[in-house]
Design a protein around this motif. Structure first.
Motif, PDB file in Angstrom:
ATOM      1  N   UNK A 178     -46.612  67.924  -6.299  1.00 39.43           N
ATOM      2  CA  UNK A 178     -46.952  67.270  -5.375  1.00 39.43           C
ATOM      3  C   UNK A 178     -45.780  66.524  -4.311  1.00 39.43           C
ATOM      4  N   UNK A 179     -44.904  66.047  -5.141  1.00 39.88           N
ATOM      5  CA  UNK A 179     -43.744  65.505  -4.488  1.00 39.88           C
ATOM      6  C   UNK A 179     -42.875  66.337  -3.892  1.00 39.88           C
ATOM      7  N   UNK A 180     -42.806  67.519  -4.490  1.00 39.79           N
ATOM      8  CA  UNK A 180     -41.901  68.523  -3.814  1.00 39.79           C
ATOM      9  C   UNK A 180     -42.546  69.139  -2.597  1.00 39.79           C
ATOM     10  N   UNK A 181     -43.896  69.341  -2.627  1.00 37.74           N
ATOM     11  CA  UNK A 181     -44.573  69.997  -1.421  1.00 37.74           C
ATOM     12  C   UNK A 181     -44.368  68.687  -0.502  1.00 37.74           C
ATOM     13  N   UNK A 182     -44.654  67.438  -0.752  1.00 39.90           N
ATOM     14  CA  UNK A 182     -44.702  66.673   0.327  1.00 39.90           C
ATOM     15  C   UNK A 182     -43.430  66.019   1.051  1.00 39.90           C
ATOM     16  N   UNK A 183     -42.404  66.445   0.155  1.00 40.21           N
ATOM     17  CA  UNK A 183     -41.122  66.098   0.736  1.00 40.21           C
ATOM     18  C   UNK A 183     -40.501  64.692   0.112  1.00 40.21           C
ATOM     19  N   UNK A 184     -41.257  64.324  -0.933  1.00 38.98           N
ATOM     20  CA  UNK A 184     -40.679  63.102  -1.752  1.00 38.98           C
ATOM     21  C   UNK A 184     -39.445  63.508  -2.486  1.00 38.98           C
ATOM     22  N   UNK A 185     -39.408  64.832  -3.013  1.00 40.30           N
ATOM     23  CA  UNK A 185     -38.429  65.365  -3.885  1.00 40.30           C
ATOM     24  C   UNK A 185     -37.903  66.505  -3.255  1.00 40.30           C
ATOM     25  N   UNK A 186     -36.615  66.739  -3.457  1.00 40.73           N
ATOM     26  CA  UNK A 186     -36.113  68.003  -3.058  1.00 40.73           C
ATOM     27  C   UNK A 186     -36.135  68.973  -4.247  1.00 40.73           C
ATOM     28  N   UNK A 187     -36.407  70.292  -3.865  1.00 40.23           N
ATOM     29  CA  UNK A 187     -36.534  71.339  -5.043  1.00 40.23           C
ATOM     30  C   UNK A 187     -34.851  71.825  -5.240  1.00 40.23           C
ATOM     31  N   UNK A 188     -34.702  72.150  -6.327  1.00 40.15           N
ATOM     32  CA  UNK A 188     -33.396  72.803  -6.660  1.00 40.15           C
ATOM     33  C   UNK A 188     -33.351  74.375  -5.853  1.00 40.15           C
ATOM     34  N   UNK A 189     -34.670  74.951  -6.032  1.00 41.52           N
ATOM     35  CA  UNK A 189     -34.551  76.159  -5.290  1.00 41.52           C
ATOM     36  C   UNK A 189     -35.999  76.274  -4.864  1.00 41.52           C
ATOM     37  N   UNK A 190     -35.871  77.390  -3.892  1.00 43.62           N
ATOM     38  CA  UNK A 190     -37.437  77.660  -3.370  1.00 43.62           C
ATOM     39  C   UNK A 190     -37.682  77.184  -2.182  1.00 43.62           C
ATOM     40  N   UNK A 191     -39.001  77.518  -1.679  1.00 43.15           N
ATOM     41  CA  UNK A 191     -39.171  77.086  -0.175  1.00 43.15           C
ATOM     42  C   UNK A 191     -40.585  76.789  -0.033  1.00 43.15           C
ATOM     43  N   UNK A 192     -40.791  75.873   0.923  1.00 45.12           N
ATOM     44  CA  UNK A 192     -42.312  75.267   1.478  1.00 45.12           C
ATOM     45  C   UNK A 192     -42.196  75.601   2.659  1.00 45.12           C
ATOM     46  N   UNK A 193     -43.437  76.390   3.151  1.00 43.23           N
ATOM     47  CA  UNK A 193     -43.737  76.819   4.635  1.00 43.23           C
ATOM     48  C   UNK A 193     -45.000  76.421   4.988  1.00 43.23           C
ATOM     49  N   UNK A 194     -45.037  75.710   6.188  1.00 44.73           N
ATOM     50  CA  UNK A 194     -46.308  75.255   6.689  1.00 44.73           C
ATOM     51  C   UNK A 194     -46.393  76.156   8.194  1.00 44.73           C
ATOM     52  N   UNK A 195     -47.489  76.843   8.231  1.00 45.66           N
ATOM     53  CA  UNK A 195     -47.764  77.883   9.308  1.00 45.66           C
ATOM     54  C   UNK A 195     -46.587  78.706   9.492  1.00 45.66           C
ATOM     55  N   UNK A 196     -46.088  79.327   8.377  1.00 43.23           N
ATOM     56  CA  UNK A 196     -45.120  80.186   8.330  1.00 43.23           C
ATOM     57  C   UNK A 196     -43.763  79.717   8.645  1.00 43.23           C
ATOM     58  N   UNK A 197     -43.520  78.460   9.148  1.00 41.27           N
ATOM     59  CA  UNK A 197     -42.296  77.859   9.225  1.00 41.27           C
ATOM     60  C   UNK A 197     -41.658  77.016   8.151  1.00 41.27           C
ATOM     61  N   UNK A 198     -40.642  77.363   7.443  1.00 42.12           N
ATOM     62  CA  UNK A 198     -39.954  76.509   6.438  1.00 42.12           C
ATOM     63  C   UNK A 198     -39.868  74.970   6.747  1.00 42.12           C
ATOM     64  N   UNK A 199     -40.515  74.105   5.578  1.00 46.14           N
ATOM     65  CA  UNK A 199     -40.354  72.825   6.062  1.00 46.14           C
ATOM     66  C   UNK A 199     -39.232  72.271   4.914  1.00 46.14           C
ATOM     67  N   UNK A 200     -38.726  72.872   4.046  1.00 51.65           N
ATOM     68  CA  UNK A 200     -38.058  72.875   2.887  1.00 51.65           C
ATOM     69  C   UNK A 200     -36.785  71.624   3.128  1.00 51.65           C
ATOM     70  N   UNK A 201     -36.415  71.684   4.285  1.00 48.55           N
ATOM     71  CA  UNK A 201     -35.257  70.939   4.656  1.00 48.55           C
ATOM     72  C   UNK A 201     -35.859  69.592   5.564  1.00 48.55           C
ATOM     73  N   UNK A 202     -37.223  69.701   5.919  1.00 50.12           N
ATOM     74  CA  UNK A 202     -37.989  68.469   6.424  1.00 50.12           C
ATOM     75  C   UNK A 202     -38.225  67.444   5.725  1.00 50.12           C
ATOM     76  N   UNK A 203     -37.924  66.162   6.042  1.00 51.31           N
ATOM     77  CA  UNK A 203     -38.340  65.013   5.138  1.00 51.31           C
ATOM     78  C   UNK A 203     -39.742  64.765   5.214  1.00 51.31           C
TER      79      UNK A 203
END
Lengths: 335, 254
Positions: B47-72
């Motif tokens: 949950x924390x990785x998905x919501x942006x409270x933790x940064x993943x070591x690798x991998x991607x999270x996308x909302x509506x096809x857009x990467x938010x991995x670097x978004x807080x």
């Protein structure tokens, strides 16, 4: 951190007409007290004007401490910056129009607010308090060392404001300064009532209770708090400028830890999280100080201490907050 | 249908311990997915990785096809990924109406407005009343949160999330701590969630999971061990083993 916001507890959900009524009532109380003060102490208007200036400082502190939950013991930095900005504008730049001086004070206070906010908001709780103390000492030392600008420990003297609006001289009895001060206080109070009730005010109360929840709503607590700090600085700067204009001198005491701590004491005395509480605390504390220090110059601080302990122990919501709480209980009982 | 929410090969380790190991999933609008797993499976970290409270070591999270991995975390909320909390995080001194109004104003970018009051903003109030009415909180809208029952606070938690008009809703144990008598209210609220909303629910209560979810994902030791329909999840040997240990499948031998 669940200090009750008295205003809202009382107002809760109620209709806007009532709120507008309370705005008017608040204004009427300020103006009424001002008239009473003027009639009772015609020879002591300087004290009343100082009280007005300090009331602005305490209101400003209430914005960040009472409404946002920021712990600070360095809030005089904003007040003093406003005072020095107004004084320096007059002495070194020849801006002796009182409204221009006021503008400089507001700007100086707001800038100091941003600087203090940037530093203080980096921490929480005890470290935050320590940062605020460090800041007020830095501001104080800076003003002390920059003596060619500030007059150092001698104070910045030679402030000679022009007549207000080109018409009202700042007289020896302090009448103009007093009226000027009361008008400023009434104006600021009305403005702040609007701000604390606005969506922004609601956001700040949310931040005070749970910044993580606010983040989960997609709002940035830091940004909102910085805004509030700038507003708070403008208000404290108004008080500082008023002090500079009315006393025509700015001393290092306006940038002191003592003044910061005293303003917090006044706020707690009156009740945090309420603009009326801030005003009550200032009036009670300063009158108490004036009367008791005249009656017993050696032990007056002890008595102020006793008063504060009594309030914190028996009326933790402050004088105003306790009265409001009692009134609410009485009203519920009647229902 | 294209994925509105996607997680690709998400990895995160704390020290030597890999807590989220190569997790991938995709959800479409309207999906009702439950994420379950035994204690320590890595649900909270996920949950924390998905919501942006933790940064993943690798991998991607996308909302509506857009990467938010670097978004807080704040940015992800603004893009439509909203969560509710396992333990209610509400403002005790504020009213339900204030909660929902604040969320509505924030969503519309008006929470910084320094004049006016939400009670006098008809469009805000209309939304507040509609939303609270739908969740049966209308009567309580002007009471302080500290005065209302826990089950109702859980509903308010959902109301706040919905007021943000999310595309993806992450419900972290929506029924946790709610007395048995009130779980019906929560269930009804969940059944009434907007049809086009993608919902990912993390939940321990299996009854609720089976009634709510069309698809169940089981997380164990940081990896997805099952992703399928509720009817199959209890039959899956790996799931049984994850929950019950090796006894689960060996029991018939005894």
């Amino acid at each position: 951190m669940t200090m009750v916001t008295m205003n809202d507890a009382l107002e809760g959900s109620h209709r806007k007409g009532r709120k507008f009524g309370r705005d008017l009532a608040g204004l009427a109380v300020i103006l009424g007290l001002a008239v009473v003060g003027y009639l009772l102490f015609p020879n002591n208007l300087a004290l009343l004007t100082r009280m007005t200036a300090i009331a602005l400082l305490v209101l400003s502190l209430d914005l960040v401490t009472g409404y946002c939950g920021v712990a600070t013991l360095g809030h005089a930095a904003l007040f003093g910056s406003g005072a020095y900005a107004a004084g320096i504008a007059a002495v070194h730049f020849g801006l002796t129009d009182p409204l221009l001086m006021l503008g400089c004070g507001i700007l100086g206070g707001a800038l100091a607010g941003l600087v203090c906010g940037l530093v203080i908001l980096r921490a929480h709780g005890l470290p935050q308090l320590v940062l605020s103390i460090a800041l007020i000492h830095l501001f104080h030392e800076f003003a002390n060392k920059a003596s060619s600008w500030t007059g150092g420990s001698d104070g910045l003297a030679g402030i000679a404001p022009d007549p207000l609006l080109g018409y009202f001289e700042f007289d020896l009895w302090g009448r103009t300064a007093y009226v000027f001060g009361i008008v400023l206080l009434a104006g600021v109070f009305t403005l702040l009532r609007r701000i604390v009730r606005s969506p922004f005010g609601m956001l700040c109360r949310g931040i005070k209770e749970d910044p993580i929840r606010i983040r989960a709503m997609g709002a940035s607590p830091k940004l909102a708090l910085m805004k509030m700090y700038a507003i708070s600085g403008a208000v404290a700067g108004t008080g500082g400028a008023l002090n500079a204009i009315s006393t025509q001198v700015v001393g290092l005491d306006s940038l002191s830890f003592t003044l910061s701590a005293e303003s917090l004491v006044m706020l707690v005395l009156g009740g945090t999280g309420s603009l009326f509480g801030a005003l009550t605390g200032t009036i009670v504390f300063m009158f108490f100080e004036d009367i008791v220090s005249a009656a017993n110059p050696f032990h007056w601080l002890t008595m102020v201490g006793v008063l504060l302990v009594a309030v914190v122990l028996f009326a933790p919501k402050g004088l105003y907050g306790t009265v409001v709480g009692l009134a609410m209980r009485w009203r519920e009982a009647r229902r | 249908m294209s994925a509105i929410f996607e997680v690709q090969n998400l990895k995160r380790a704390f020290g030597g311990l890999t807590v989220t190991n190569d997790v991938s999933l995709a959800m479409a609008a309207g999906d009702r997915v439950a994420l379950i797993g035994p204690n320590g499976a890595g649900k909270t970290t996920f949950v924390n990785l998905v919501t942006g409270n933790l940064t993943p070591d690798s991998g991607d999270v996308l909302i509506g096809g857009e990467s938010v991995t670097r978004t807080n975390a704040i940015g992800r909320v603004r893009r439509g990924l909203v969560r509710s909390f396992q333990v209610t995080r509400l403002f005790q001194e504020m009213t339900p109406a204030e909660h929902v109004a604040l969320a509505v104003l924030q969503r519309d970018g008006r929470a910084g407005r320094m004049f006016g009051h939400f009670l006098t903003m008809p469009e805000v109030m209309a939304e507040v009343i509609e939303l609270l009415g739908k969740l049966g909180l209308r009567e309580l809208m002007h009471r302080r949160v500290s005065e209302i029952a826990y089950g109702q606070q859980r509903l308010l938690e959902i109301a706040v999330a919905l007021a943000l008009k999310p595309k993806v809703l992450l419900l972290d144990e929506p029924a946790a701590g709610v007395p048995q008598s009130d779980t019906g209210l929560i269930e009804k609220a969940l059944a009434d969630l907007p049809a086009d909303l993608a919902v990912l629910m993390i939940e321990h209560d299996m009854d609720l999971v089976f009634r709510f979810a069309k698809r169940v994902i089981v997380l164990a030791a940081g990896t997805i061990i099952f992703d399928g329909s509720p009817s199959e999840v209890t039959k899956d040997p790996r799931v049984r083993e994850a929950y019950l240990g090796s006894y689960a499948n060996a029991s018939h031998a005894a």
